[in-house]
Motif scaffolding. Structure first.
Motif, short mmCIF file in Angstrom:
data_model
loop_
_atom_site.label_atom_id
_atom_site.label_comp_id
_atom_site.label_asym_id
_atom_site.label_seq_id
_atom_site.Cartn_x
_atom_site.Cartn_y
_atom_site.Cartn_z
N LEU A 298 0.94 -1.05 0.05
CA LEU A 298 -0.04 0.05 0.08
C LEU A 298 0.93 1.21 -0.07
O LEU A 298 1.22 1.95 1.08
N LYS A 299 1.46 1.45 -1.19
CA LYS A 299 2.43 2.42 -1.31
C LYS A 299 2.33 3.00 -2.59
O LYS A 299 2.21 2.22 -3.74
N ALA A 300 2.51 4.43 -2.91
CA ALA A 300 2.49 4.98 -4.34
C ALA A 300 3.51 6.30 -4.27
O ALA A 300 3.54 7.00 -3.26
N LEU A 301 4.05 6.32 -5.44
CA LEU A 301 4.95 7.46 -5.69
C LEU A 301 4.11 8.42 -6.62
O LEU A 301 3.69 8.02 -7.42
N VAL A 302 4.07 9.80 -6.11
CA VAL A 302 3.08 10.71 -6.92
C VAL A 302 4.30 11.79 -7.47
O VAL A 302 5.22 12.57 -6.68
N GLY A 303 4.05 12.21 -8.59
CA GLY A 303 5.03 13.26 -9.26
C GLY A 303 4.24 14.13 -10.08
O GLY A 303 3.12 13.70 -10.57
N GLN A 304 5.23 15.17 -10.83
CA GLN A 304 4.25 15.82 -11.85
C GLN A 304 4.99 15.96 -13.15
O GLN A 304 6.35 15.64 -13.04
N VAL A 305 4.45 16.12 -14.10
CA VAL A 305 4.69 15.98 -15.51
C VAL A 305 4.25 17.51 -16.22
O VAL A 305 3.23 18.19 -15.92
N LYS A 306 5.27 18.04 -17.27
CA LYS A 306 4.59 19.18 -17.85
C LYS A 306 4.17 18.66 -19.26
O LYS A 306 5.04 18.49 -20.44
N GLY A 307 2.87 17.86 -19.46
CA GLY A 307 2.47 17.52 -20.72
C GLY A 307 2.44 16.21 -20.92
O GLY A 307 3.37 15.32 -20.16
N LEU A 308 2.04 15.49 -21.97
CA LEU A 308 1.81 14.25 -22.50
C LEU A 308 3.17 13.64 -22.75
O LEU A 308 3.67 12.55 -22.47
N ASP A 309 4.03 14.45 -23.67
CA ASP A 309 5.14 14.11 -24.09
C ASP A 309 6.19 13.76 -22.85
O ASP A 309 6.79 12.67 -22.84
N GLU A 310 6.16 14.63 -21.71
CA GLU A 310 7.10 14.28 -20.66
C GLU A 310 6.53 12.88 -19.94
O GLU A 310 7.35 12.14 -19.50
N ALA A 311 5.15 12.74 -20.07
CA ALA A 311 4.58 11.68 -19.25
C ALA A 311 5.17 10.33 -19.98
O ALA A 311 5.53 9.56 -19.14
N ILE A 312 4.95 10.29 -21.24
CA ILE A 312 5.34 9.33 -21.80
C ILE A 312 6.74 8.91 -21.85
O ILE A 312 7.20 7.66 -21.53
N SER A 313 7.69 10.05 -21.79
CA SER A 313 9.07 9.69 -21.91
C SER A 313 9.40 9.01 -20.47
O SER A 313 10.30 8.39 -20.22
N LYS A 314 8.82 9.54 -19.37
CA LYS A 314 8.99 9.07 -17.92
C LYS A 314 8.63 7.87 -17.79
O LYS A 314 9.31 6.94 -17.21
N ILE A 315 7.39 7.36 -18.29
CA ILE A 315 7.08 5.90 -18.34
C ILE A 315 7.76 5.03 -18.88
O ILE A 315 8.24 3.97 -18.43
N ASN A 316 8.13 5.37 -20.11
CA ASN A 316 9.24 4.55 -21.04
C ASN A 316 10.59 4.29 -20.22
O ASN A 316 11.34 3.40 -20.43
#
Length: 399
Positions: A298-316
Motif C-alpha cells: 500500500l504505497k504509491a509514488l506521486v510526481g508531476q509532469v509538463k504535458g503528455l510527451d514528458e509523461a510518455i518519456s518518464k513512463i518509458n
C-alpha cells in the motif's frame, strides 16, 4: 512427448476437476502448514500463498476453462503452393518441455500445468519453498488424474530444488528444456537469464504508471487510481506511480485531494521534492531508484509532469513495461499515449488491474509476458505453442 488426442487431454482435465474437489480438505490442510511456517514479514507474498475454498473453486474453474478451449496444437497458420510443386504448411506445434519458476502462489501449480498439458508440453514446476506442502498435494492430484487415464506422471513434475541446485540444473539440465518462464522479481529473472541454456520468456515486474492529463475527469481518475492501487496490492498489475499534469485546473487543490484520498485507503505516499508540500503526510523519495521499484504494498509514488510527451518519456524510462493508463477526456491524446507508451497493456480511463488472462478473455494464463518475443501480455493457451513448417514434395531439388 507424444502428441495426445484432444479427447484424451480433456478426459485428464475432467478427472482433475473431480480430484481437486474431492481433496479440498487435504489441500487446505497442506496450505495451513505452509501458512503456519511462513514468517509474515511480506504481506504480498503471504496473500499470494493463501488457499481457501474460493481459491480452490478458482482452480477448478481454471481447469474447466482450459478444457473447454480449442486445442491450440496443429492449427494451420498458413498454407501455400509454390511454382516448383512444393506444398508448404505452417502450423502450431508444442514447445516440448517448459520449466516455470515461481514464488508463493499454489494456484500457479494448477494454472501453469493445465495450460502446458493442454498445449501438449511437459512442465517442470519449480515453486517456492514457502508453498512446498500445498504444491506437493496439488501435483499429487495431477498425477492421480494422469494415471487414471493411462498416462505417465512425467507430463507434470514438481521440483523442490534449492537455489544452488536450481542454478546447477539450469547450467546443465538433466533433460532438454525448450522454454523457461521465471515469474518473479528482477533478481530471479536475472538469475535465470544468466544460467539458462534455452529460451527464457520473461514475466516481468509491474511498476505500473497512471498519467492524469490536464483535462481528466478528476473523480473518475481518483476512482480508477484507487482501484488500481488498492484492489489487490500483491498483483503484478497493481498501480505504483502516479503522474499528474501540472496544467490540470487547480493543480495544488487536486494534489491535496489525492493525498487525502490515498491516505483514507491507508496508502503510504512518497513524492518528488517539488510536490511534497502539497501532499500531506508524504515522504520524499530517497533516490531516483525509487522510480524503478515495484512496491507490492500500500504505497504509491506521486510526481508531476509538463504535458503528455514528458509523461510518455518518464513512463518509458522507468516502468517495467507491464501496464500503463492515461486518464483523459481527449481520445486523440489517449491514442498517442497508447501508441507510444512501451507497455504490454495500455489503458484509457481504466484500471491496470485488468491485465490478467481471465479479465481479458484469454482464460488461465501461464504468465504476463513483458517480452516482445514470442508473445507479449497474458500468456494463455493459444499463445503457449510454437510453430513448425511441413513441406510436402515429390522429389524436388534445389538447383
Amino acid at each position: 512427448m507424444e502428441l495426445l488426442d484432444t479427447a484424451v487431454k480433456n478426459r485428464v482435465l475432467e478427472s482433475m476437476m473431480k480430484i481437486i474437489d474431492k481433496k479440498r480438505d487435504k489441500i487446505l490442510e497442506a496450505n495451513k502448514a505452509d501458512l503456519d511456517a511462513f514468517q509474515k514479514d511480506d504481506q504480498a507474498l503471504y496473500d499470494r500463498l493463501v488457499v481457501d475454498q474460493s481459491k480452490i473453486d478458482g482452480m477448478i474453474q481454471a481447469v474447466r476453462e482450459v478444457m473447454e478451449q480449442e486445442d491450440p496444437v496443429g492449427k494451420v497458420i498458413s498454407k501455400r503452393s509454390l511454382p516448383n510443386g512444393l506444398e508448404i504448411v505452417n502450423q502450431t506445434a508444442p514447445f516440448g518441455t517448459i520449466m516455470i519458476i515461481y514464488e508463493s502462489r499454489p494456484d500457479v501449480t494448477i494454472e501453469a500445468a493445465v495450460l502446458a498439458f493442454k498445449a501438449n508440453s511437459k512442465i517442470l514446476l519449480k515453486g517456492g519453498k514457502e508453498a512446498i506442502n500445498s504444491n506437493k498435494v496439488l501435483v499429487e492430484c495431477w498425477h492421480e488424474a494422469l494415471e487414471e487415464n493411462g498416462l505417465s506422471k512425467d507430463w507434470i513434475e514438481l521440483f523442490t530444488l534449492n537455489r544452488e541446485e536450481t542454478q546447477a540444473f539450469l547450467k546443465n539440465p538433466s533433460e532438454k528444456l525448450d522454454l523457461i518462464v521465471p515469474r518473479g522479481g528482477e533478481r530471479l529473472i536475472a538469475f535465470v537469464k544468466e544460467h539458462a541454456q534455452c529460451a527464457v520468456l520473461v514475466s516481468g515486474r509491474g511498476n505500473n504508471f497512471a498519467y492524469v492529463a490536464d483535462d481528466a475527469d478528476w473523480e473518475l481518475a481518483k476512482k480508477v487510481m484507487v482501484n488500481a492501487k488498492t484492489q489487490k496490492i500483491s498483483g503484478c498489475n497493481a498501480l505504483d506511480k502516479i503522474l499528474v499534469d501540472q496544467s490540470i485546473p487547480d493543480f495544488e487543490g487536486k494534489l491535496k485531494d489525492l493525498a487525502e484520498t490515498l491516505k483514507s485507503h491507508k496508502v503510504e505516499i512518497v513524492a518528488e521534492k517539488e510536490v511534497l508540500p502539497l501532499l500531506n503526510g508524504a515522504s520524499e523519495i530517497p533516490s531516483e531508484d525509487t522510480w524503478y521499484e515495484e512496491f507490492l504494498a500500500l504505497k504509491a509514488l506521486v510526481g508531476q509532469v509538463k504535458g503528455l510527451d514528458e509523461a510518455i518519456s518518464k513512463i518509458n524510462k522507468y516502468s517495467g513495461g507491464h501496464s500503463s493508463t492515461i486518464l483523459t477526456k481527449d481520445k486523440e491524446k489517449a491514442a498517442k499515449f497508447m501508441e507510444q507508451v512501451d507497455s504490454a497493456a495500455v489503458y484509457h480511463n481504466a484500471s491496470t488491474r485488468f491485465t490478467d488472462g481471465g479479465q481479458m478473455g484469454v482464460g488461465a494464463e501461464l504468465a504476463i509476458s513483458t517480452d516482445k518475443l514470442h508473445h507479449r501480455g497474458p500468456l494463455g493457451l493459444e499463445q503457449l505453442v510454437t510453430n513448425k513448417y511441413y513441406v510436402f514434395g515429390s522429389g524436388q531439388i534445389r538447383e
